[in-house]
Design an enzyme around this catalytic site. Structure first.
Site, mmCIF file in Angstrom:
data_model
loop_
_atom_site.group_PDB
_atom_site.id
_atom_site.type_symbol
_atom_site.label_atom_id
_atom_site.label_comp_id
_atom_site.label_asym_id
_atom_site.label_seq_id
_atom_site.Cartn_x
_atom_site.Cartn_y
_atom_site.Cartn_z
ATOM 1 N N ASP A 189 0.857 -1.172 0.000
ATOM 2 C CA ASP A 189 0.000 0.000 0.000
ATOM 3 C C ASP A 189 0.903 1.235 0.000
ATOM 4 O O ASP A 189 1.642 1.475 0.952
ATOM 5 C CB ASP A 189 -0.908 -0.021 1.238
ATOM 6 C CG ASP A 189 -1.957 1.078 1.198
ATOM 7 O OD1 ASP A 189 -1.683 2.142 0.597
ATOM 8 O OD2 ASP A 189 -3.044 0.882 1.778
ATOM 9 N N LYS A 215 -3.953 12.202 -1.714
ATOM 10 C CA LYS A 215 -3.004 12.697 -0.710
ATOM 11 C C LYS A 215 -1.947 13.537 -1.425
ATOM 12 O O LYS A 215 -2.238 14.621 -1.890
ATOM 13 C CB LYS A 215 -2.454 11.516 0.074
ATOM 14 C CG LYS A 215 -3.555 10.864 0.919
ATOM 15 C CD LYS A 215 -3.191 9.563 1.575
ATOM 16 C CE LYS A 215 -4.362 9.098 2.454
ATOM 17 N NZ LYS A 215 -4.224 7.722 2.902
ATOM 18 N N ARG A 364 0.033 14.588 13.598
ATOM 19 C CA ARG A 364 0.843 14.428 12.373
ATOM 20 C C ARG A 364 1.025 15.770 11.691
ATOM 21 O O ARG A 364 0.049 16.487 11.451
ATOM 22 C CB ARG A 364 0.135 13.507 11.378
ATOM 23 C CG ARG A 364 0.123 12.066 11.735
ATOM 24 C CD ARG A 364 -0.293 11.212 10.550
ATOM 25 N NE ARG A 364 -1.537 11.641 9.896
ATOM 26 C CZ ARG A 364 -2.156 10.932 8.965
ATOM 27 N NH1 ARG A 364 -1.643 9.792 8.553
ATOM 28 N NH2 ARG A 364 -3.274 11.374 8.424
HETATM 29 C C1 LIG Z 1 -5.407 6.941 3.184
HETATM 30 C C2 LIG Z 1 -5.170 5.466 3.189
HETATM 31 C C3 LIG Z 1 -6.165 4.593 2.741
HETATM 32 C C4 LIG Z 1 -7.510 5.114 2.309
HETATM 33 O O1 LIG Z 1 -8.272 4.216 1.623
HETATM 34 P P1 LIG Z 1 -9.618 4.677 0.888
HETATM 35 O O2 LIG Z 1 -10.208 3.459 0.383
HETATM 36 O O3 LIG Z 1 -9.237 5.690 -0.143
HETATM 37 O O4 LIG Z 1 -10.481 5.366 1.918
HETATM 38 C C5 LIG Z 1 -5.870 3.232 2.727
HETATM 39 N N1 LIG Z 1 -4.681 2.762 3.158
HETATM 40 C C6 LIG Z 1 -3.717 3.599 3.615
HETATM 41 C C7 LIG Z 1 -2.414 3.052 4.075
HETATM 42 C C8 LIG Z 1 -3.939 4.968 3.650
HETATM 43 O O5 LIG Z 1 -3.006 5.780 4.122
#
Ligand SMILES: *Cc1c(COP(=O)(O)O)cnc(C)c1O
Length: 404
Positions: A189, A215, A364
């Site tokens: 991820d 982001k 953060r």
């Molecule tokens: C922000 C984030 C998400 C967000 O997932 P969505 O399905 O877009 O809400 C998932 N995993 C990580 C590690 C994140 O930082």
């Protein structure tokens, strides 16, 4: 010059090769310091214009716009592959949310081999929830271990899910070393690294990855997520969601499901064309700046946060929640404090600084090198020091909020 002086921060901004990018984002409040680009990036001016034009195009062209719109996920994917992810054309597409893409990729892996599912306890909640659901659905054991290194050391795993940058601590994982340390499929991820930290998926031997675009890539609230499958794995993996946008000869209509060759098989339904255009504009800005320059500036600003923390904040009861060593850190710095929540509220309400809060005691501070300046960092920490010294965090209503 005193390295911790405001003059020094201004001097670094004057010498910053990326300084011109700041004015290419909407910023209607010069007093507010935004240190939450790691949660939702700012709006690029180019995106505002592009969306206005695209909305007009929708009004004019209606369904005749589809021949161009339909390639948007592949176009955005290739842009990310080349400039952000170190992947080849045709290895990245954009669809759905990160959560749904995690489900699709992890499920596809579990369909191909037996074994346990492993992640670290500190991984992002949605990542863990998806795995809990998949463990139940596929009747697999889910093992929660302490660290990414522990995860890849587990025996008998089919699937390991890891975050490249830890959302709380900003700890940066070694993509190549961890991927190589296990026989299991590792799904990465990249939500907190894409657009801020150099990622070279091919060089790192990574085969499967997902991540957010709203982001550091500034694609806007709820923008769709990217999904990467190395070319050599594409034929073998199937999305658990059989939809017409993943179908070979999509418009032949009458056939049974037969997944398209290539990354398109991980599409499900109609793509969000407006959001994809926003992503394209955001990704183009990142490409123009160059990930190397973005990383260098991010490191300098995070180092400044650490230095100011040591000088000003540690005596006020703060501790550092992120690695000191920039090589082990993403693009934010977390500060911990027993009164983190009221301090966070006071920062927003009384000091015009926007960080974010992660329970139980983490504040953060995210730096987005396209638009955050060294002076922003200096001023934000100066305001933080002042408000805690004056006890202003005891004056706010610290009832918990719906969104933190
Ligand atoms: C922000 C984030 C998400 C967000 O997932 P969505 O399905 O877009 O809400 C998932 N995993 C990580 C590690 C994140 O930082």
């Amino acid at each position: 010059m005193d390295p911790l002086s405001r003059e020094q921060a201004l001097a670094l901004d004057a010498a910053d090769p990326l300084r011109g990018f700041r004015d290419r984002f909407v910023n209607n409040d010069a007093q507010r310091i935004y240190l939450d680009g790691n949660s939702l990036g700012r709006l690029p001016l180019a995106t505002r214009d592009r969306l206005a034009a695209l909305v007009a195009e929708w009004g004019e062209r209606l369904v005749s716009g589809w021949p161009e719109w339909i390639d948007a996920p592949a176009r955005a994917g290739d842009l990310l592959a080349e400039h952000v992810l170190g992947a080849r054309p045709g290895e990245v597409t954009v669809a759905d949310s990160t959560t749904v893409n995690l489900f699709k990729l992890c499920s596809a892996v579990l369909d191909t081999h037996a074994g346990a599912i492993v992640t670290d306890r500190g991984n992002f909640p949605t990542d863990r929830y998806v795995l809990e659901g998949l463990a139940a659905r596929h009747a697999r054991e889910l093992r929660l271990v302490e660290t990414p290194a522990d995860a890849v050391a587990e025996r008998g795993a089919a699937l390991v899910l890891l975050s490249h940058v830890d959302y709380r601590t900003a700890e940066l994982a070694d993509l190549a070393a961890l991927t190589a340390a296990t026989d299991a499929d590792v799904v990465w991820d990249l939500s907190h690294s894409a657009g801020a930290v150099p990622v070279d998926l091919r060089a790192a031997g990574v085969q499967l990855a997902v991540g957010c675009t709203y982001k550091y890539l500034n694609a806007g609230p709820g923008a769709p997520a990217f999904l990467y499958v190395a070319e050599e794995r594409q034929a073998q993996l199937r999305s658990p969601i059989w939809g017409w946008f993943g179908q070979r000869d999509q418009f032949a209509m009458e056939r049974d499901y037969d997944p398209a060759d290539g990354i398109a098989r991980f599409q499900a339904g109609t793509p969000p064309v407006l959001a994809l255009a926003a992503l394209e504009e955001g990704a183009k800005l990142t490409a123009e700046a160059g990930i190397g320059a973005l990383r260098a500036k991010s490191v300098a600003m995070c180092d400044l946060i650490v230095a100011l923390h040591d000088a000003w904040l540690a005596p006020l009861g703060f501790s550092l929640g992120s690695p000191r060593d920039a090589a082990r850190r993403g693009s934010h710095v977390s500060l911990r404090h027993l009164e983190a929540w009221p301090i966070n509220v006071a920062l927003i309400e009384r000091a015009g600084v926007v960080p974010d809060f992660r329970g139980p005691d983490w504040i953060r501070l995210g730096v987005a090198p396209l638009y955050t300046s060294h002076a922003d960092v200096w001023d934000a920490l100066d305001r933080l020091r002042g408000l805690v010294e004056r006890g202003e965090h005891h004056l706010v209503d610290a009832a918990p909020g719906r969104v933190t």
